[in-house]
Write an enzyme that holds these catalytic residues in place. Structure first.
Site, PDB file in Angstrom:
ATOM      1  N   PRO A 171       0.779  -1.241   0.000  1.00  0.00           N
ATOM      2  CG  PRO A 171       0.016  -0.954   2.182  1.00  0.00           C
ATOM      3  CD  PRO A 171       0.687  -1.953   1.280  1.00  0.00           C
ATOM      4  CG  ASP A 194       3.039   1.032 -12.670  1.00  0.00           C
ATOM      5  OD1 ASP A 194       3.494   1.391 -13.764  1.00  0.00           O
ATOM      6  OD2 ASP A 194       2.307   0.036 -12.523  1.00  0.00           O
ATOM      7  CE  LYS A 216       0.241   1.984 -16.951  1.00  0.00           C
ATOM      8  NZ  LYS A 216       1.699   1.855 -16.806  1.00  0.00           N
ATOM      9  CG  ASP A 249      -2.357  -8.527  -5.556  1.00  0.00           C
ATOM     10  OD1 ASP A 249      -1.617  -9.338  -4.994  1.00  0.00           O
ATOM     11  OD2 ASP A 249      -3.021  -8.797  -6.579  1.00  0.00           O
ATOM     12  CG  MET A 331      -8.124   3.777  -8.620  1.00  0.00           C
ATOM     13  SD  MET A 331      -7.751   2.643  -9.968  1.00  0.00           S
ATOM     14  CE  MET A 331      -8.978   1.361  -9.698  1.00  0.00           C
ATOM     15  N   GLY A 360      -2.495   6.440   2.463  1.00  0.00           N
ATOM     16  CA  GLY A 360      -2.490   5.484   3.567  1.00  0.00           C
ATOM     17  C   GLY A 360      -1.171   4.780   3.736  1.00  0.00           C
TER      18      GLY A 360
END
Length: 432
Positions: A171, A194, A216, A249, A331, A360
């Site tokens: 996370p 990412d 992204k 994940d 999201m 978080g």
């Protein structure tokens, strides 16, 4: 006393006798069972844990005290009773039969010592600290930690297997990546990461690692999935260890399986390394359990990157409104007002407790609580924006009860690199 000679015993199929069925025997048995030895436990009584191990066909309980001749055919003996006279009898017979014997009560009268041991992959660690058990355990733990994190011998390992590894980074807090994920980063030749991957971990990469930014960014520069697939396949075909590092994940709104399919189509070996999904972890560190006995029997995780009513939406929002359990939205910040309105229009109580947690597990974590009807407005007023996890359900009140009882808010998990980068608390969506 002279130093002992360390040696690895091959006990597969060989008889091992453990005399005693208490706590010491309980600690020794699991690792002995891993060797494939045929183990006899001789004791009038055993612990419930040892009793649970009896389903293993390699373990037998002889329900009585020790008797002369019980060591016949044994290759190794562990004496673990609290009766010194019995221990003396067993070790004396072991000596006469030339069987190595460990004594839990008096190492000076034993012919073998049990090291502080541990295993990582195919490496077994054994440490003898000259009788200082705490030192032995501390040294063992330090070595294992280095191995698991890849700091010790990872890049030079002959066991490195070229291919693509789809690693979920967790996370956000770099300490919340899995042990295997961290080791693979240390072994990697190429890392394709990412922006939601734990950024401090990238700073720890070996200087020779090729780091490819597959960020992204919302409404900005985007590395196309096809190009990511091409890079993964290309580098793996060059015989390299390629780590595809994502937040959360890889298979939770992360397009990880698309990358697996691309590897399979190209004949490239691929392995998925699951990560801790933010949909559960972020509420947890914020003090919100997604389930709680007597409150909810289910939780549902939903992507909110497409609003209700959109022709591309695959979500039955009307059905979600009828559920009584916890709803976790990923999201969903941009579309939260219309999502909330849709849930309410289809029967969800506007007063349903709701919470939003941004960043978080990171040092900058922010959290607000409200109701379903007001959560979007509350977030805006508090300056809580994307990326954030939204939790809707009565479990939010469970967290409030804990806060009231303890007199303080729950403490979020601390990141090891305060203020680091742009790692986030949401899965790395590639669907936007």
């Amino acid at each position: 006393m002279t130093a002992p000679y360390l040696s690895g015993l091959v006990l597969t199929g060989r008889r091992v006798v453990v005399v005693g069925g208490g706590g010491v025997a309980q600690r020794r048995l699991p690792r002995l069972l891993e060797t494939g030895a045929q183990i006899d436990v001789i004791s009038p009584a055993i612990t419930p844990t040892i009793e649970g191990l009896l389903s293993n066909p390699d373990l037998r309980w002889i329900e009585r005290g020790y008797a002369a001749g019980d060591l016949e055919g044994a290759w190794y003996v562990v004496v673990a009773t609290d009766d010194a006279a019995v221990n003396d009898q067993v070790s004396a017979e072991a000596e006469s039969r030339r069987i190595f014997c460990v004594r839990s009560d008096d190492r000076s009268r034993a012919t073998a010592w049990t090291p502080a041991s541990g295993q990582h992959d195919q490496v077994t660690i054994g440490v003898l600290g000259g009788g200082d058990h705490r030192r032995s355990a501390a040294v063992r733990d330090a070595i294992l930690e280095e191995l698991r994190e890849g700091a010790l011998g990872a890049r030079d390992s002959l066991a490195k297997q070229p291919g693509v590894y789809l690693v979920g980074g967790g996370p956000g807090d770099p300490d919340l990546i899995t042990v295997r994920g961290r080791r693979l980063l240390a072994e990697a030749d190429v890392v394709v990461a990412d922006r939601l991957a734990p950024q401090p971990l990238l700073e720890e990469l070996h200087p020779d690692v090729e780091l490819i930014d597959a960020a992204k960014l919302p409404r900005g520069r985007s590395a196309q999935q096809e190009e990511i697939n091409r890079i993964l396949v290309d580098r793996a075909l060059q015989g390299k260890v390629v780590v595809r590092l994502k937040g959360g994940d890889s298979y939770v709104f992360g397009r990880g399986f698309e990358e697996a399919l691309a590897c399979a189509a190209a004949g490239v070996s691929w392995t998925v390394v699951p990560g801790i999904t933010s949909s559960i972890a972020v509420p947890a560190v914020a003090g919100i359990p997604v389930t709680h006995r007597g409150v909810t029997h289910e939780f549902t995780v939903v992507s909110g990157h497409i609003p209700p009513g959109h022709p591309d939406s695959l979500i039955n929002w009307e059905a979600l409104a009828q559920l009584r359990g916890t709803l976790v939205l990923l999201m969903a910040v941009e579309n939260l007002p219309v999502i909330a309105a849709t849930l309410i229009a289809n029967g969800k109580d506007p007063a349903t407790p709701a919470a939003a947690i941004a960043d978080g597990t990171l040092p900058g974590q922010q959290q607000v609580t409200s109701t379903l009807a007001e959560i979007a407005t509350t977030m805006s007023a508090a300056g809580v924006g994307a990326p954030a996890i939204v939790v809707i359900g009565n479990v939010v009140d469970v967290a409030a009860t804990l806060t009231t009882a303890s007199g303080s808010a729950p403490t979020a998990g601390s990141a090891s690199a305060p203020g680091a980068g742009s790692a986030s608390s949401s899965e790395d969506s590639e669907e936007s």
